[in-house]
Design a protein around this motif. Sequence first.
Motif, short mmCIF file in Angstrom:
data_model
loop_
_atom_site.label_atom_id
_atom_site.label_comp_id
_atom_site.label_asym_id
_atom_site.label_seq_id
_atom_site.Cartn_x
_atom_site.Cartn_y
_atom_site.Cartn_z
N PHE B 136 0.82 -1.20 0.00
CA PHE B 136 0.00 0.00 0.00
C PHE B 136 0.86 1.26 0.00
O PHE B 136 0.63 2.20 -0.79
N GLY B 139 2.58 1.74 -3.39
CA GLY B 139 1.60 2.12 -4.40
C GLY B 139 1.16 3.56 -4.24
O GLY B 139 1.08 4.31 -5.21
N HIS B 140 0.93 3.93 -3.01
CA HIS B 140 0.48 5.29 -2.75
C HIS B 140 1.55 6.32 -3.14
O HIS B 140 1.27 7.29 -3.84
N MET B 142 4.08 5.89 -5.13
CA MET B 142 4.30 5.84 -6.58
C MET B 142 3.32 6.78 -7.28
O MET B 142 3.70 7.51 -8.19
N HIS B 143 2.09 6.72 -6.84
CA HIS B 143 1.07 7.59 -7.41
C HIS B 143 1.40 9.06 -7.16
O HIS B 143 1.32 9.89 -8.07
N THR B 146 4.37 10.05 -9.39
CA THR B 146 3.99 10.21 -10.79
C THR B 146 3.33 11.56 -11.00
O THR B 146 3.60 12.26 -11.99
N ASP B 164 -0.90 13.42 -1.12
CA ASP B 164 -2.24 13.09 -0.63
C ASP B 164 -2.12 12.51 0.78
O ASP B 164 -2.23 11.31 0.99
#
Lengths: 189, 189
Positions: B136, B139-140, B142-143, B146, B164
């Motif tokens: 998690f 992934g978070h 990475m977002h 990006t 975020d």
Amino acid sequence: MAVSREGIVAAALTILDEYGLADLSMRRIGDAVGVQASTIYWHFANKQSLLAGVSDAILATQADAWPGEPVAALIGWARDLRSVLLTHRDAAELVAATLAVGLGSRIPDAAAVPIFVRAGWPGQEAERAARATSQFVLGHVMHEQTRQNLLRLGVLPPDAETLDDEGFDLGLRLVAAGAAALNGQPAPS
Amino acid sequence: MAVSREGIVAAALTILDEYGLADLSMRRIGDAVGVQASTIYWHFANKQSLLAGVSDAILATQADAWPGEPVAALIGWARDLRSVLLTHRDAAELVAATLAVGLGSRIPDAAAVPIFVRAGWPGQEAERAARATSQFVLGHVMHEQTRQNLLRLGVLPPDAETLDDEGFDLGLRLVAAGAAALNGQPAPS
DNA sequence: ACCTGAACACCGTTCAAGT
DNA sequence: ACCTGAACACCGTTCAAGT
């Protein structure tokens, strides 16, 4: 006959399955549809937009509604997403990358949001929870598919496990239990 | 004087921060250390091994122990991992890729395993739970990274939010609450 | 409207040869 | 032991030109 966006996407998906994301080049896609690589740029702005189309095509097979009891529904949705991703080589990486740059019209966690809402979460929190859950699913499957590639390359022993059902189920239970426990309450920090 | 593995890794990390993972090429790294790209292959087997070294260098700044109450410790570990990753451009993608192929000697969730163990989870389940949590986090971030790249490219409005915090905290509470609720119990499926 | 073909500016990696 | 320089087999993308 002129080539179509759909034809290009379909060819790309076939190449993806056969050769993997690393070997999915514009030249190879052009060959597959019988056209020069440069021609693809008449149909798509760039490679990333084309990949977004492939991501959409993959996610089109997702079930779109998970009615019923929230915890079971969430587990159903997550397992469905995993199995959809496992159907195509490197799909998790492709979908994650497309999602990250904000391309693609299908969002993998779209069907998870109403589940959280039904469980009593306010809209924005439901979206965040759904996104967090899909981040786990994408990360997990990405790991599995990387291992499948390593296996194909022969760098992993031929009998190596590439799938990790137990790890997936445990992670899933973790977030499902968390969702049930919190149930949309704002944080105590 | 001959160039060293450490020097190459350090140069790569600088280039990563300045130009991003996509522009981190062997030729550019060679330039930075004053050597031909081909020379790097005397020091590293391939680019991926070099990137594993960079991943290790990034993760070296992680705190290595999180004593105390498990839920607070888990939250501390996750926030620390996120902030370590946010310190270097594209670090989440690099670390995730390195982790996926099994290179790199530092595992981002290493420090999380003892936390789950302390909370009463059997060893293997603790490892899976730690891995799920780090999936998690990776992934978070990475977002987020990006989006930071999109912002730099000007494709996002200059005042767009790239971080975020709320989404991160919510996801984190989700798994922390789940961990507290399950507490290592095997699944009822 | 749709496609070609050549070109631009790159890649990772190998390898004989140098010092 | 360490490094060069050329080469191989590629990339994504652009663009004048064709039909």
